[in-house]
Design a protein around this motif. Structure first.
Motif, PDB file in Angstrom:
ATOM      1  N   CYS A 174       0.943  -1.061  -0.010  1.00  0.00           N
ATOM      2  CA  CYS A 174       0.109   0.026  -0.039  1.00  0.00           C
ATOM      3  C   CYS A 174       0.823   1.350   0.020  1.00  0.00           C
ATOM      4  N   LYS A 175       0.310   2.206  -0.775  1.00  0.00           N
ATOM      5  CA  LYS A 175       1.399   3.428  -0.956  1.00  0.00           C
ATOM      6  C   LYS A 175       1.505   4.332   0.525  1.00  0.00           C
ATOM      7  N   TYR A 176       0.519   4.018   1.504  1.00  0.00           N
ATOM      8  CA  TYR A 176       0.463   4.740   2.718  1.00  0.00           C
ATOM      9  C   TYR A 176       0.478   3.964   3.778  1.00  0.00           C
ATOM     10  N   CYS A 177       0.328   2.752   4.176  1.00  0.00           N
ATOM     11  CA  CYS A 177       0.512   2.077   5.144  1.00  0.00           C
ATOM     12  C   CYS A 177       1.523   0.911   5.441  1.00  0.00           C
ATOM     13  N   THR A 178       1.644   0.491   6.187  1.00  0.00           N
ATOM     14  CA  THR A 178       2.859  -0.715   6.217  1.00  0.00           C
ATOM     15  C   THR A 178       2.099  -1.808   6.602  1.00  0.00           C
ATOM     16  N   TYR A 179       0.712  -1.979   6.356  1.00  0.00           N
ATOM     17  CA  TYR A 179       0.129  -3.322   6.769  1.00  0.00           C
ATOM     18  C   TYR A 179      -0.216  -4.075   5.365  1.00  0.00           C
ATOM     19  N   ALA A 180      -0.822  -3.610   4.482  1.00  0.00           N
ATOM     20  CA  ALA A 180      -1.175  -4.505   3.287  1.00  0.00           C
ATOM     21  C   ALA A 180      -0.427  -4.455   2.240  1.00  0.00           C
ATOM     22  N   MET A 181      -0.233  -5.647   1.556  1.00  0.00           N
ATOM     23  CA  MET A 181       0.609  -5.815   0.621  1.00  0.00           C
ATOM     24  C   MET A 181      -0.087  -6.707  -0.557  1.00  0.00           C
ATOM     25  N   TYR A 182       0.170  -6.408  -1.783  1.00  0.00           N
ATOM     26  CA  TYR A 182      -0.664  -7.070  -2.977  1.00  0.00           C
ATOM     27  C   TYR A 182       0.137  -7.714  -4.036  1.00  0.00           C
ATOM     28  N   CYS A 183      -0.459  -8.525  -4.754  1.00  0.00           N
ATOM     29  CA  CYS A 183       0.131  -9.228  -5.874  1.00  0.00           C
ATOM     30  C   CYS A 183       0.053  -8.341  -7.027  1.00  0.00           C
ATOM     31  N   SER A 184      -0.474  -7.276  -7.232  1.00  0.00           N
ATOM     32  CA  SER A 184      -0.541  -6.377  -8.446  1.00  0.00           C
ATOM     33  C   SER A 184      -1.162  -5.098  -8.135  1.00  0.00           C
ATOM     34  N   GLU A 185      -0.870  -4.003  -8.809  1.00  0.00           N
ATOM     35  CA  GLU A 185      -1.543  -2.816  -8.898  1.00  0.00           C
ATOM     36  C   GLU A 185      -3.098  -3.016  -9.019  1.00  0.00           C
ATOM     37  N   GLN A 186      -3.453  -3.739  -9.784  1.00  0.00           N
ATOM     38  CA  GLN A 186      -4.956  -3.834 -10.019  1.00  0.00           C
ATOM     39  C   GLN A 186      -5.616  -4.477  -8.757  1.00  0.00           C
ATOM     40  N   CYS A 187      -5.074  -5.532  -7.835  1.00  0.00           N
ATOM     41  CA  CYS A 187      -5.588  -6.035  -6.594  1.00  0.00           C
ATOM     42  C   CYS A 187      -5.371  -4.713  -5.572  1.00  0.00           C
ATOM     43  N   ARG A 188      -4.324  -4.047  -5.569  1.00  0.00           N
ATOM     44  CA  ARG A 188      -4.312  -2.753  -4.765  1.00  0.00           C
ATOM     45  C   ARG A 188      -5.210  -1.934  -4.891  1.00  0.00           C
ATOM     46  N   ASP A 189      -5.705  -1.599  -6.370  1.00  0.00           N
ATOM     47  CA  ASP A 189      -6.917  -0.742  -6.542  1.00  0.00           C
ATOM     48  C   ASP A 189      -8.192  -1.088  -6.056  1.00  0.00           C
ATOM     49  N   ILE A 190      -8.484  -2.455  -6.271  1.00  0.00           N
ATOM     50  CA  ILE A 190      -9.532  -2.991  -5.955  1.00  0.00           C
ATOM     51  C   ILE A 190      -9.722  -2.998  -4.488  1.00  0.00           C
ATOM     52  N   GLU A 191      -8.853  -3.522  -3.719  1.00  0.00           N
ATOM     53  CA  GLU A 191      -9.114  -3.426  -2.073  1.00  0.00           C
ATOM     54  C   GLU A 191      -9.244  -2.012  -1.805  1.00  0.00           C
ATOM     55  N   TRP A 192      -8.392  -1.091  -2.218  1.00  0.00           N
ATOM     56  CA  TRP A 192      -8.572   0.408  -1.897  1.00  0.00           C
ATOM     57  C   TRP A 192      -9.960   0.753  -1.981  1.00  0.00           C
ATOM     58  N   LYS A 193     -10.643   0.630  -2.895  1.00  0.00           N
ATOM     59  CA  LYS A 193     -11.945   0.976  -3.469  1.00  0.00           C
ATOM     60  C   LYS A 193     -12.978   0.168  -2.487  1.00  0.00           C
ATOM     61  N   LYS A 194     -12.545  -1.117  -2.379  1.00  0.00           N
ATOM     62  CA  LYS A 194     -13.670  -2.071  -1.532  1.00  0.00           C
ATOM     63  C   LYS A 194     -13.462  -1.667  -0.170  1.00  0.00           C
ATOM     64  N   CYS A 195     -12.299  -1.459   0.705  1.00  0.00           N
ATOM     65  CA  CYS A 195     -12.401  -1.072   1.890  1.00  0.00           C
ATOM     66  C   CYS A 195     -11.187  -0.527   2.511  1.00  0.00           C
ATOM     67  N   HIS A 196     -10.027  -0.468   2.021  1.00  0.00           N
ATOM     68  CA  HIS A 196      -8.860  -0.239   2.424  1.00  0.00           C
ATOM     69  C   HIS A 196      -8.553   1.364   2.536  1.00  0.00           C
ATOM     70  N   ASP A 197      -9.201   2.069   1.816  1.00  0.00           N
ATOM     71  CA  ASP A 197      -9.408   3.542   1.891  1.00  0.00           C
ATOM     72  C   ASP A 197      -9.596   4.080   3.293  1.00  0.00           C
ATOM     73  N   VAL A 198     -10.482   3.037   3.949  1.00  0.00           N
ATOM     74  CA  VAL A 198     -10.839   3.794   5.438  1.00  0.00           C
ATOM     75  C   VAL A 198     -10.110   3.004   6.434  1.00  0.00           C
ATOM     76  N   GLU A 199      -9.568   1.693   6.232  1.00  0.00           N
ATOM     77  CA  GLU A 199      -8.839   0.875   7.203  1.00  0.00           C
ATOM     78  C   GLU A 199      -7.354   1.172   7.149  1.00  0.00           C
ATOM     79  N   CYS A 200      -6.902   1.617   5.989  1.00  0.00           N
ATOM     80  CA  CYS A 200      -5.376   2.337   5.788  1.00  0.00           C
ATOM     81  C   CYS A 200      -5.035   2.896   6.977  1.00  0.00           C
ATOM     82  N   ALA A 201      -5.752   3.860   7.325  1.00  0.00           N
ATOM     83  CA  ALA A 201      -5.219   5.012   8.424  1.00  0.00           C
ATOM     84  C   ALA A 201      -5.258   4.377   9.728  1.00  0.00           C
TER      85      ALA A 201
END
Length: 639
Positions: free
Chosen positions: A286-313
């Motif tokens: 994730c560009k902002y937190c140290t928690y989440a890791m992804y297999c691709s930019e696509q999966c990163r974008d999908i989870e950001w829209k799905k939930c990670h934009d809130v939980e990231c902080a």
């Protein structure tokens, strides 16, 4: 959080408030009342959680990368050391600010490990990421050499086109010694390109067994993820349960269900995609937190829209403060629910309609009359055993939810805007306590209904994480189930283990299997974890554990049947040996043969028989190898 709960308990004990709190808390009827009560308790006694956030940190990133370098130079042919270095480089990547030189260097170093592990495509991806960032010009030549090596192995035509560019970056190097070494290496690669030595294309270790999701032949009209061979029933004794609508053969696929929400174990965060759960050794952060890791930019974008934009902080804070795994998943479910509904008010309206339903069988059904397991309403309807839970269980969960709300209020805009007040302010905000009640509801649903996702690693089943699957949660338990669950990415596939007659109940297993544990142990676990006394057939008849099972040879079975069983079991040892070698996935006849064995034995001998359990366990292993797998290499290859 455990240490902080001790602080809460000791503070209340010292003040002599324990009795009153227990008494008053147990009188509360709703989860929202429990959250308001807990928020007020924390406010009255000034019980605040210290917030330590594990932020991006260039210095820590460099330290981890240097640790990886120290291991990498000692690897030789030791695969385990390469994996250890890869993990340190990945941790360095997770901590590196985006964009930064530290991130570029960590990607470049990890690419060297991936090359040595034969992950050529992933190696190229890391090289490209490093080059796209602030990677030093003086060191780019070695990356181009490495990329050419991978391209030749992969059979990519770009290898020939890279020669001039590689020569250019070699010319930019300041060290004449290193320049000469790389020029020599480039000349060797040039010869390979000219000889078209690009036929070698090995199968990556983690490709084995990662097959497409199987398709059910005929789906249920009422339950879209299930076969029409099963249906949902309800009665007072069994509650909601699943029965066969026709005779079902062993080995049939009856459910393929995608989880509503899932969560990796923290031990798997550096090796698996947070969104799709697949193993991937070149994960990106994730560009902002140290928690989440992804297999691709696509999966990163999908989870950001799905939930990670809130939980990231707040997830990184929750990690450092040692929140429980259920705290993370219960919050993720909430964020997904709000996004599904559109906003908090729409979520309220949806649940108000759901609460009007008084028909037990169709609780959780959508307005179209179907049970959509991908809809929040299906999850919301799951059993949570609130009345059977202890004060300690509910109060501890309520306090955890309060601190989750506190973090959300301070660091996110989930409530419309940031709320920087205290617990009293939160207790008086209806949106806060409403969402808190849902998180608490999820805590209870998870502990009763969550499914574990597994991955096969060299003939051993390893836990990946937990997920909520609404329909799979409706299957009742037996200590001798007639189905098996197989994890595939974030889907669960249910296969039948035995023939099942029309009208008979289809039964799952909640972790207590008769052959592995005696009745007293199983029943204690089920009572503590699921709040019921098991009355399945193995418990009623007290079936023996595996070591005490009888062979069909000693049971009262007609000689003709014994001869048939002996004949059909002739290949059992061969299949067991093939599983140990991992040599089963390209041999589909194995499953067919094992199912034939089970079918023949099922009609002629009891399930609680030594040979039957052996065959069933072998079949389970074969099915598991068709699910999530990660077969580690046993030796490195010369480069």
């Amino acid at each position: 959080m455990a240490y902080f709960m001790d602080k809460v308990t000791s503070t209340l004990t010292e003040l002599g408030k324990n009795f009153d709190i227990v008494n008053n808390f147990q009188k509360l009827k709703t989860d929202q009342d429990r959250i308001i009560f807990a928020l007020n308790i924390l406010w009255e006694h000034n019980l605040i959680l210290n917030q330590t956030n594990n932020l991006k940190n260039a210095k820590k990133s460099e330290e981890l990368r240097e640790q990886g370098n120290a291991i990498f130079v000692t690897c030789g042919s030791k695969i385990s050391l390469y994996y250890k270095a890869r993990k340190l480089y990945t941790e360095s990547i997770s901590l590196a600010p985006y964009p930064s030189k530290q991130l570029a260097l960590a990607y470049a170093n990890r690419s060297a490990v991936l090359l040595n592990l034969d992950y050529h495509s992933e190696c190229v991806e890391d090289i490209d990421r490093a080059l796209a960032l602030n990677y030093p010009d003086d060191q780019k030549a070695k990356l181009y050499i490495r990329k050419m090596q991978c391209s030749i192995v992969l059979g990519n035509s770009i290898a020939k086109n890279m020669i001039k560019e590689t020569e250019y970056w070699i010319s930019k190097m300041t060290s004449s010694v290193n320049k000469l070494k790389l020029q020599t290496k480039l000349d060797e690669l040039r010869q390979k390109v000219e000889q078209k030595n690009d036929q070698y294309n090995p199968i990556k270790p983690n490709e084995v067994g990662n097959e497409p999701l199987p398709v059910i032949k005929s789906y249920s009209n009422e339950i879209p993820c299930a076969s029409d061979a099963i249906s949902l029933k309800y009665d007072e004794h069994n509650g909601r349960h699943i029965v066969a609508t026709r005779n079902i053969d062993a080995g049939e696929i009856i459910v393929t269900e995608k989880c509503y929400s899932s969560m990796l174990l923290q031990s798997n965060l550096m090796s698996h995609c947070s969104n799709c759960l697949k193993v991937y050794l070149a994960t990106i952060p994730c560009k902002y937190c140290t928690y989440a890791m992804y297999c691709s930019e696509q999966c990163r974008d999908i989870e950001w829209k799905k939930c990670h934009d809130v939980e990231c902080a707040i997830f990184s804070i929750m990690v450092t403060e040692q929140f429980f795994p259920n705290d993370f998943l219960s919050l993720r479910i909430l964020v997904c629910a709000i996004k599904e509904a559109g906003n908090i008010q729409e979520l309220r309206t949806m649940l108000e309609e759901a609460n009007k339903s008084n028909v037990p069988r169709t609780m959780g059904f959508s307005p179209d009359g179907k049970f959509h397991s991908g809809k929040y309403i299906s999850l919301y309807s799951l059993m949570r055993n609130t009345k059977k839970r202890s004060f300690a269980d509910l109060f501890t969960a309520s306090v955890h939810v309060c601190f989750t709300l506190y973090l959300l209020a301070q660091h996110t805009k989930i409530f419309g805007s940031k709320l920087l007040g205290n617990f009293k302010v939160l207790a008086e905000n209806d949106n806060v306590t409403f969402l808190g009640s849902l998180i608490l509801r999820h805590q209870q649903i998870i502990s009763t209904n969550a499914h574990t996702f597994y991955e096969e690693r060299n003939s051993s089943s390893e836990e990946l994480g937990n997920a909520i699957l609404s329909f799979c949660s409706l299957f009742n338990h037996s200590c001798s189930p007639n189905i098996i669950r197989v994890s595939k990415s974030h889907d669960i596939v249910l296969y039948t283990l035995y023939p099942i007659q029309k009208g008979k109940q289809i039964l799952d297993n909640y972790g207590s299997y008769f052959a592995m544990e005696p009745k007293i142990v199983r029943q204690d676990m089920l009572l503590k974890g699921y709040h019921f006394i098991c009355k399945c057939i193995p418990c009623q008849e007290d079936w023996p554990i595996y070591s005490n099972l009888k062979s069909f040879e000693t049971l009262a079975i007609p000689m003709n049947d014994k001869n048939m069983i002996r004949s059909v079991l002739m290949k059992v040892n061969m299949y067991r040996a093939m599983i140990k070698k991992g040599d089963v996935l390209n041999n589909p006849y194995i499953i067919k043969d094992l199912i034939t064995m089970i079918r023949i034995m099922y009609d002629r001998m009891p399930i609680a028989c030594y040979e039957m359990i052996n065959v069933v366990e072998i079949l389970k292993q074969v099915y598991a190898l068709h699910g999530n797998t990660f077969i580690l290499p046993t030796q490195s290859q010369d480069k």
